[in-house]
Design an enzyme around this catalytic site. Structure first.
Site, mmCIF file in Angstrom:
data_model
loop_
_atom_site.group_PDB
_atom_site.id
_atom_site.type_symbol
_atom_site.label_atom_id
_atom_site.label_comp_id
_atom_site.label_asym_id
_atom_site.label_seq_id
_atom_site.Cartn_x
_atom_site.Cartn_y
_atom_site.Cartn_z
ATOM 1 N N THR A 102 7.750 -1.487 3.189
ATOM 2 C CA THR A 102 6.881 -0.393 2.826
ATOM 3 C C THR A 102 7.085 -0.960 1.393
ATOM 4 O O THR A 102 7.134 -1.874 0.595
ATOM 5 C CB THR A 102 7.606 0.608 3.374
ATOM 6 O OG1 THR A 102 9.051 0.661 2.167
ATOM 7 C CG2 THR A 102 8.470 1.083 4.071
ATOM 8 N N CYS A 103 6.279 0.224 0.668
ATOM 9 C CA CYS A 103 5.444 0.419 -1.255
ATOM 10 C C CYS A 103 7.606 0.408 -2.222
ATOM 11 O O CYS A 103 7.303 -0.353 -2.382
ATOM 12 C CB CYS A 103 4.714 1.014 -1.414
ATOM 13 S SG CYS A 103 5.014 2.449 -1.617
ATOM 14 N N ARG A 105 10.838 -0.727 0.269
ATOM 15 C CA ARG A 105 11.762 -1.494 0.131
ATOM 16 C C ARG A 105 11.311 -2.260 1.530
ATOM 17 O O ARG A 105 9.872 -2.390 1.551
ATOM 18 C CB ARG A 105 12.115 -0.305 1.145
ATOM 19 C CG ARG A 105 12.342 0.296 2.129
ATOM 20 C CD ARG A 105 12.933 1.126 3.091
ATOM 21 N NE ARG A 105 12.966 2.843 2.026
ATOM 22 C CZ ARG A 105 14.814 3.119 1.483
ATOM 23 N NH1 ARG A 105 15.476 2.287 1.607
ATOM 24 N NH2 ARG A 105 14.778 4.008 0.801
ATOM 25 N N PRO A 165 8.827 12.225 5.350
ATOM 26 C CA PRO A 165 8.829 12.707 6.271
ATOM 27 C C PRO A 165 8.262 10.486 6.779
ATOM 28 O O PRO A 165 8.673 10.441 8.291
ATOM 29 C CB PRO A 165 7.929 13.229 7.497
ATOM 30 C CG PRO A 165 7.257 13.451 6.040
ATOM 31 C CD PRO A 165 8.056 13.508 4.959
ATOM 32 N N GLN A 166 7.815 10.610 5.721
ATOM 33 C CA GLN A 166 7.020 8.998 6.142
ATOM 34 C C GLN A 166 7.602 8.102 6.437
ATOM 35 O O GLN A 166 7.214 7.129 7.697
ATOM 36 C CB GLN A 166 5.848 8.883 5.384
ATOM 37 C CG GLN A 166 4.893 9.756 5.028
ATOM 38 C CD GLN A 166 4.871 10.747 4.116
ATOM 39 O OE1 GLN A 166 5.787 10.883 3.585
ATOM 40 N NE2 GLN A 166 4.106 11.658 5.391
ATOM 41 N N GLY A 239 -8.104 2.543 -0.196
ATOM 42 C CA GLY A 239 -7.449 2.063 1.149
ATOM 43 C C GLY A 239 -7.746 3.603 2.267
ATOM 44 O O GLY A 239 -8.641 4.735 1.594
ATOM 45 N N THR A 243 -0.864 6.849 3.715
ATOM 46 C CA THR A 243 -0.306 7.412 2.447
ATOM 47 C C THR A 243 -2.117 7.844 1.571
ATOM 48 O O THR A 243 -1.787 8.672 1.191
ATOM 49 C CB THR A 243 0.272 6.294 1.213
ATOM 50 O OG1 THR A 243 1.628 5.628 1.858
ATOM 51 C CG2 THR A 243 0.132 6.883 -0.365
#
Length: 476
Positions: A102-103, A105, A165-166, A239, A243
């Site tokens: 992810t952005c 990690r 939560p994402q 995008g 997100t």
């Protein structure tokens, strides 16, 4: 404690003839095999009762251990994931693998025989980074601590925004991708299912998910400090992923005047824009849209920046140098860092959102403490399940040994019946033979333990070998 024994002889003590006797003998043999509590063949030299020499590993880099310029070099694009999983699982020391990227990690979850060594070396080769550099900014958890870390990640306790939560959805995507790519085996498959169950419990029983806060929310919150009235501001979102969808919804709820969504696949941008009353464009329309944008928030999976300094300079000139607020949430970055050097641009990255995030974190500390207790229970439950599974091979060997003895004694008894021997004598011999063969090895082991004053073994033997006198459970 005394054993509750039912003599096998009594099962067939009054057999009038040979008719039906083979079936009775087989039943008696099976009954004796099932009722025997414990007889194991010796463990081969050099082996132990531990059947799993592999260890669970969680190896990663996140927003706490590395800056964005390092994280973007270690991130996996969707196009890279399949090949990466294939390479990772082909490592001799790795039997199962999953990748979360992810952005904030990049984490590798593996079942491995040599800890983090081979996985860390592979990560360096894949991204062409020195292992020494990765070692400095990475972390690793093994065994029980890896389980604890994974659960904390799943419930958002390890996220930049506490309790967001994402990450749970992203972890489920990583699980599903690895599953489809044949990266999972029994260990990770069961572990992920357990983690999702614990995460659901945590979110249900604590307030960790109340008043949702995320990087998307933090970005909009920071913009609200600059724009007093969103109803007079225009926003350009680059995008159309999860997100950006959250950013769009937060902006809509805040009363944004105009919302324009730019995406490589215009149809995806159109679906979101139609739902929120905005407009949609392709990436080629960004230069023109920049001329009217007061707020620009970008989050794509592009490997190269989408907004360059020259493009923004031209847009500023068109808008007569009216200031622009920009947030680059993407890793790798969507906006060239040099854009921040322009006088009329206020550019922030995910790392700059930390102050907003810290404020929100304080409101969730109590829920986090409650969550930690549930996580502790979840880890203990997993360890219990793993211990139960680890006995599976011993149980399998035990039952196989019992079945072998039963088959041998049954075959011998049937052969003697074919030779015309008296049925009652055959049944009595079968009973004695089964009892003696089942009790032989435990008897020798108990004598040895007694001679060595191993009270622990003797006590355990009572539990394993002697059924309660009032036991009425059918062993079949």
């Amino acid at each position: 404690m005394t054993a509750a024994f039912v003599p096998i002889e009594s099962t067939c003590a009054k057999v009038p003839s040979l008719r039906g006797l083979p079936a009775v003998l087989a039943l008696a043999a099976r009954q004796a095999s099932t009722e025997s509590r414990l007889t194991l063949t010796p463990i081969p030299a050099g082996q132990t009762l531990t059947t799993d020499s592999m260890t669970l590993l969680a190896l990663g880099i996140n927003h706490r251990t590395a800056a964005v310029d390092v994280r973007e070099r270690v991130a996996f694009t969707p196009a890279q994931l399949d090949a990466a999983l294939g390479e990772l699982k082909r490592l001799p020391a790795v039997s199962e693998a999953a990748v979360l990227s992810t952005c904030n990690r990049t984490e590798l979850y593996c079942v491995t025989s040599d800890g983090a060594k081979s996985v860390l070396e592979w990560l360096g080769r894949f991204h062409r980074l020195p292992v020494e550099e990765l070692t400095r900014c990475s972390y690793q958890h093994l065994g029980e601590e890896a389980v604890r870390h994974l659960i904390r990640v799943a419930v958002g306790l390890d996220s930049m925004v506490l309790g967001e939560p994402q990450i749970l959805g992203q972890l489920k995507d990583a699980y599903q991708f690895a599953r489809n790519s044949v990266g999972l085996g029994g260990e990770l498959e069961q572990l992920f299912q357990h983690i999702f169950q614990v995460a659901k419990q945590v979110r249900t029983e604590t307030g960790i998910g109340e008043n949702p806060v995320s990087v998307a929310y933090a970005a909009v919150s920071m913009a609200s400090h600059i724009f007093d009235d969103f109803s007079r501001a225009n926003a350009l979102l680059i995008g159309a992923g999860e997100t950006i969808e959250l950013v769009a919804r937060h902006l809509k709820e805040a009363g944004i005047a105009n919302l324009c969504i730019a995406n490589r696949t215009v149809s995806r941008a159109e679906r979101l824009a139609d739902e929120l009353g905005g407009s949609a464009i392709g990436l080629e329309g960004i230069p023109h849209a920049l001329e009217n944008a007061d707020i620009v928030i970008a989050s794509t999976a592009s490997q190269l920046p989408i907004l360059g300094k020259g493009m923004v300079e031209r847009a500023l000139k068109k808008r007569r140098y009216k200031p622009v607020f920009m947030v680059d949430i993407a890793v790798p970055r969507d906006i060239e860092p040099q854009v921040g050097d322009l006088d009329d641009v206020f550019l922030y990255t995910v790392d700059d959102l930390q102050e907003v995030i810290d404020e929100n974190r304080r409101h969730r500390e109590l829920a986090a403490a409650q969550a930690e207790e549930l996580i502790r229970q979840g880890v203990n439950a997993w360890q219990h399940l793993k211990r139960v599974r680890s006995g599976g091979e011993v149980i399998k060997r035990y039952r196989s040994h019992g079945e072998q003895l039963r088959a041998e004694c049954e075959a011998q008894a049937l052969a003697e019946l074919d030779q015309g021997r008296d049925p009652q004598e055959v049944v009595a011999q079968l009973a004695r033979q089964l009892a003696n063969r089942f009790m032989h090895h435990p008897t020798l082991a108990l004598r040895q333990a007694s001679g060595d004053d191993r009270q622990d073994i003797l006590q355990t033997a009572q539990t394993l070998l002697l059924a309660p006198a009032d036991s009425s459970q059918d062993p079949s």
